[in-house]
Design a protein around this motif. Sequence first.
Motif, PDB file in Angstrom:
ATOM      1  N   VAL A 160       0.920  -0.733   0.137  1.00 11.45           N
ATOM      2  CA  VAL A 160      -0.019   0.095   0.393  1.00 11.45           C
ATOM      3  C   VAL A 160       0.750   1.424  -0.177  1.00 11.45           C
ATOM      4  N   SER A 161       2.172   1.245   0.877  1.00 13.68           N
ATOM      5  CA  SER A 161       3.108   2.068   0.780  1.00 13.68           C
ATOM      6  C   SER A 161       3.929   2.587  -0.805  1.00 13.68           C
ATOM      7  N   GLN A 162       3.988   1.752  -1.706  1.00 18.41           N
ATOM      8  CA  GLN A 162       4.228   1.844  -2.960  1.00 18.41           C
ATOM      9  C   GLN A 162       3.130   1.914  -4.023  1.00 18.41           C
ATOM     10  N   SER A 163       3.443   2.905  -5.002  1.00 19.80           N
ATOM     11  CA  SER A 163       1.993   3.080  -6.098  1.00 19.80           C
ATOM     12  C   SER A 163       2.183   1.774  -6.849  1.00 19.80           C
ATOM     13  N   THR A 164       0.903   1.947  -7.526  1.00 12.94           N
ATOM     14  CA  THR A 164       0.665   0.798  -8.397  1.00 12.94           C
ATOM     15  C   THR A 164       1.702   1.037  -9.224  1.00 12.94           C
ATOM     16  N   THR A 165       3.055  -0.578  -9.841  1.00 17.24           N
ATOM     17  CA  THR A 165       3.895   0.172 -10.469  1.00 17.24           C
ATOM     18  C   THR A 165       3.644  -0.439 -11.809  1.00 17.24           C
ATOM     19  N   LEU A 166       3.989  -0.440 -12.893  1.00 19.48           N
ATOM     20  CA  LEU A 166       2.921  -0.863 -14.475  1.00 19.48           C
ATOM     21  C   LEU A 166       3.652  -2.447 -14.324  1.00 19.48           C
ATOM     22  N   LYS A 167       4.432  -2.921 -13.693  1.00 20.14           N
ATOM     23  CA  LYS A 167       4.729  -4.026 -14.052  1.00 20.14           C
ATOM     24  C   LYS A 167       3.204  -4.959 -12.886  1.00 20.14           C
ATOM     25  N   ASP A 168       3.054  -4.525 -12.034  1.00 20.50           N
ATOM     26  CA  ASP A 168       1.926  -4.594 -11.409  1.00 20.50           C
ATOM     27  C   ASP A 168       0.639  -5.241 -12.088  1.00 20.50           C
ATOM     28  N   VAL A 169       0.503  -3.922 -12.669  1.00 19.87           N
ATOM     29  CA  VAL A 169      -0.804  -3.477 -13.965  1.00 19.87           C
ATOM     30  C   VAL A 169      -0.650  -4.587 -15.108  1.00 19.87           C
ATOM     31  N   GLU A 170       0.271  -4.753 -15.571  1.00 25.57           N
ATOM     32  CA  GLU A 170       0.354  -5.522 -17.075  1.00 25.57           C
ATOM     33  C   GLU A 170       0.525  -6.422 -16.494  1.00 25.57           C
ATOM     34  N   PHE A 171       1.166  -7.398 -14.591  1.00 23.39           N
ATOM     35  CA  PHE A 171       1.260  -8.361 -15.136  1.00 23.39           C
ATOM     36  C   PHE A 171      -1.083  -9.252 -14.424  1.00 23.39           C
ATOM     37  N   ILE A 172      -1.517  -7.974 -13.921  1.00 20.97           N
ATOM     38  CA  ILE A 172      -3.431  -8.033 -13.980  1.00 20.97           C
ATOM     39  C   ILE A 172      -3.996  -8.318 -14.719  1.00 20.97           C
ATOM     40  N   ILE A 173      -3.596  -7.210 -15.845  1.00 25.31           N
ATOM     41  CA  ILE A 173      -3.970  -7.640 -17.010  1.00 25.31           C
ATOM     42  C   ILE A 173      -3.945  -9.196 -18.080  1.00 25.31           C
ATOM     43  N   LYS A 209     -10.437 -16.317 -11.350  1.00 24.91           N
ATOM     44  CA  LYS A 209      -9.951 -15.093 -10.190  1.00 24.91           C
ATOM     45  C   LYS A 209      -8.957 -15.122 -10.000  1.00 24.91           C
ATOM     46  N   LEU A 210      -8.874 -13.603  -9.622  1.00 23.12           N
ATOM     47  CA  LEU A 210      -7.460 -13.338  -9.114  1.00 23.12           C
ATOM     48  C   LEU A 210      -8.176 -12.380  -7.935  1.00 23.12           C
ATOM     49  N   LEU A 211      -7.414 -13.029  -6.878  1.00 22.21           N
ATOM     50  CA  LEU A 211      -7.682 -11.751  -5.639  1.00 22.21           C
ATOM     51  C   LEU A 211      -6.170 -10.829  -5.440  1.00 22.21           C
ATOM     52  N   VAL A 212      -6.758  -9.586  -5.639  1.00 28.11           N
ATOM     53  CA  VAL A 212      -5.568  -8.645  -5.142  1.00 28.11           C
ATOM     54  C   VAL A 212      -5.518  -8.011  -4.008  1.00 28.11           C
ATOM     55  N   VAL A 213      -4.300  -8.498  -3.607  1.00 27.79           N
ATOM     56  CA  VAL A 213      -4.350  -8.501  -1.788  1.00 27.79           C
ATOM     57  C   VAL A 213      -3.467  -7.082  -1.789  1.00 27.79           C
ATOM     58  N   LEU A 266     -12.311  -6.006 -14.798  1.00 27.71           N
ATOM     59  CA  LEU A 266     -12.739  -5.902 -13.139  1.00 27.71           C
ATOM     60  C   LEU A 266     -13.848  -6.828 -12.172  1.00 27.71           C
ATOM     61  N   LYS A 267     -14.284  -7.091 -12.733  1.00 26.55           N
ATOM     62  CA  LYS A 267     -15.400  -8.877 -12.484  1.00 26.55           C
ATOM     63  C   LYS A 267     -14.569  -9.488 -11.841  1.00 26.55           C
ATOM     64  N   THR A 268     -13.382  -9.531 -12.648  1.00 24.76           N
ATOM     65  CA  THR A 268     -12.483 -10.869 -12.888  1.00 24.76           C
ATOM     66  C   THR A 268     -11.505 -10.805 -11.289  1.00 24.76           C
ATOM     67  N   ILE A 269     -10.921 -10.465 -11.083  1.00 26.62           N
ATOM     68  CA  ILE A 269     -10.730  -9.213  -9.663  1.00 26.62           C
ATOM     69  C   ILE A 269     -11.222  -9.577  -8.782  1.00 26.62           C
ATOM     70  N   LYS A 270     -10.738  -9.467  -7.224  1.00 23.19           N
ATOM     71  CA  LYS A 270     -11.154  -8.341  -6.025  1.00 23.19           C
ATOM     72  C   LYS A 270      -9.755  -8.159  -5.069  1.00 23.19           C
ATOM     73  N   PHE A 271     -10.753  -7.197  -4.480  1.00 22.93           N
ATOM     74  CA  PHE A 271      -9.165  -6.139  -3.744  1.00 22.93           C
ATOM     75  C   PHE A 271     -10.135  -6.399  -2.522  1.00 22.93           C
ATOM     76  N   VAL A 272      -8.472  -6.785  -1.854  1.00 24.29           N
ATOM     77  CA  VAL A 272      -8.530  -6.781  -0.020  1.00 24.29           C
ATOM     78  C   VAL A 272      -7.339  -6.638   0.402  1.00 24.29           C
ATOM     79  N   PRO A 273      -7.678  -5.659   1.525  1.00 31.00           N
ATOM     80  CA  PRO A 273      -6.701  -4.990   2.134  1.00 31.00           C
ATOM     81  C   PRO A 273      -6.273  -6.017   3.376  1.00 31.00           C
ATOM     82  N   ILE A 274      -4.801  -6.261   3.598  1.00 37.49           N
ATOM     83  CA  ILE A 274      -4.365  -6.892   4.715  1.00 37.49           C
ATOM     84  C   ILE A 274      -3.415  -6.246   5.732  1.00 37.49           C
TER      85      ILE A 274
END
Length: 783
Positions: free
Chosen positions: A359-372, A382-386, A426-434
């Motif tokens: 959470v303390s690091q901005s979403t990187t291009l690597k993160d976005v590219e991986f999710i896509i 099903k992809l859970l983004v924690v 966006l329907k495939t992924i779910k966001f959960v903070p931990i």
Amino acid sequence: MSLASDYFLLYHGISFEKNLDIEPLNTILDENNFTIFALIISANRKNYDKYINLISFRTLCQNINIKTPSNINELHHIQNDIVEIILNNKTKKYINTIHSTFEYLKDENILNNENYSKLISLFDDKELENSNDELNTNLIKIDDDHKSSFKELKTSIENIILELKNELSNKEILLELENTNKYINNQKFSIGITGVMNAGKSTMLNALMGKEILGSAVVPETANLTIVKHNPSNNAKVFYWNTKEWEKIENSAKQLESMKDFVNETNKVFQDSLKDYIKPNSRFDEVDINDLASYTSAEHSGKKCNLVKYVELGSNLPFLQDGIEIVDTPGLDDPVIQREEITKEYISKCDMMLHLMNVSQSTTLKDVEFIIDAVLYQNISKLLVVITRADTVSKANLEEVINYTKNSIQKQLKAQNKDSQLDHILKTIKFVPISGYMALLHRTGREEQALEAGFTLEDTGILEIENYLMDTLFGTSSQKGDLVIQSTKTQISRLIEKQIGFNNYELTLLSKSKDELEKELNEFNKKKELNKRFLSSMTEDINYYKNDAKSYINSLETFLQSELIELQNVIRQRVVNDVRYSLEKNKKRPENSRVKVIVETAVKDGIIDVIRDYRYKFIKKSQTIGEQCEQKYHDLGFAIGHKNDNFDARGFFQDDFKSGFLTSNNDILVNQIIQAVSNAKDGKINELDRILTDIIKNEFKAIEEDIKAKAKKVSSLLIDTFFTTLNAPLKAFEQRLQNEEQSLQNQLSSFEENDKNRAELSINIHKNIKKLENILLTIKGLH
């Protein structure tokens, strides 16, 4: 099986089928007529001629408004209608009337003890009350009202298997049942964990498993892919790169600075001892789990982690006991691109993914590219983004991070001209903070520290993640669980039906005289040689089709090669066109980031299209073979299990060729093309075209080799599975012939002994059939 079918099989030793058009029974239902019904159904092939010649029998037939039967076939049709009337009017009064009639016939020596016992067993009021119609109704109600989880269904199936072990008598069927039991109990459910460095993967995993098995305590700054499996011995294995893989790493170092540093560091540390680890076949060492950090930590001075390809870690943790395997990947920003390729290989096989972002690091291009990439190209359903370290920010900041990630995904999709896929992602992924560390404190006996910091276990978010994992893997919506259950149900149902078929044959044999048995065995022996030739011919057919299919797979390699050459032309043309347009319109070359997107998108989409075309050709060939086999083996009961009248190859292979083909890293290709574009000059586009042709051709050699090998491997495995299925009716036919011959011989050799207790044997076999039929209905009703 209906009561009428039971009656003909147990009492007459035949399978009855209607072949006459007779008037339905139209009579008053009273005790007197049920007495007549009992008299008529007590007649069999050995004494019916005595019945039909009696004036009293004709009179009884007239009393219930039926024409007196003139032959055994007409008698059977009348008996069939009577049994159906009894089933539909099974009051205790009428059943008692039938029983009294059977008793009278036995006392008058019209019915022998054997036939009396069979009839009493058939028309037992308790059995009639538990008719199949009622059981079916109950099962339908269960289906409508309740959908069970994978674990519930697995437990039900395991109980059914235990019950079947006492009901099945055929050795081959029992062996197949044991294999089915192993199949459902050996299923693995893989969870892939990804994220950039310092995303908090190890801390969250330790919290999930309730023990510091990964992370700073044991594996600080893990540089290698780690597969955590259930193993009571708590062992660890480290696997090293093989010679071919290391050569690929060294070649990559010639083009990428990050790889060059990695290879130079490794050569400096290991020098001549490098050959002791890098072998033609991957070497592996079993190591003490407490010493694992020296093999996997990027911070360890020995730098063995540079030589380690991946780690297998055995653990006796309860979390892993249900067949769960965890694939903990190195960071997505790992400079060693071959580690990224291994990560993608394992991701393509995972049942679900957890992607962690700090959470303390901005979403990187690597993160976005991986999710896509995961959703669009790796078919992750099903992809859970924690969002980790949630305890360090406010709820408002958490929402801000999630919204920023969604906007970054949208922006990247727009750059790739895939805006239409946003809703799907966006329907495939779910966001959960931990709060991973707070959860770890709770799970390792230090909950007081977490509570002092203001975090209950529920507040940490770990329970939400666990519930999501359990529901996805084992809940009512588990895709893999559903496939496993359906496959197991099909296998068990087939085994039960096979045993019922064997039992039915046993019953028909028990109704025959010794002369009839000898005659049947003689007829069987006459056909034996013919059956052998038939089986041999069919086996030859199967082998011919299999060799034909394998030859076709080899021919598809040429198709792949030509398609990949065409893809190279597409990539080159897209880059050249974009450079020409940019130079003409803007008087400058396109941005590096744009060139990168053009190349990577073209490669991924192109390979997806190539594999789709390959899959189509493979399926068409399988369709042709399947339909030819269906026509030839129709009498053997050839069926794959799909609803189509003709063989449905598309349905059979619907879940294959979907992932694992996009694991090659394209950094070298992209970097070389970017460099060539940066040197491009207006008016010299043809020179750029030539340079790009050479670059793409050279870099595509590895891609082409990888795709060909994977396509051939997948196809060969599918062909083996396909022909195992095609062989099943043939093997079943052969097994039935062997079983019938053995049963005939056994009946003859033990005829005298069986003759004394024929009724008891028949009734016991019939009861076994009824039990198996009820189990079969239960299996089909599981949902």
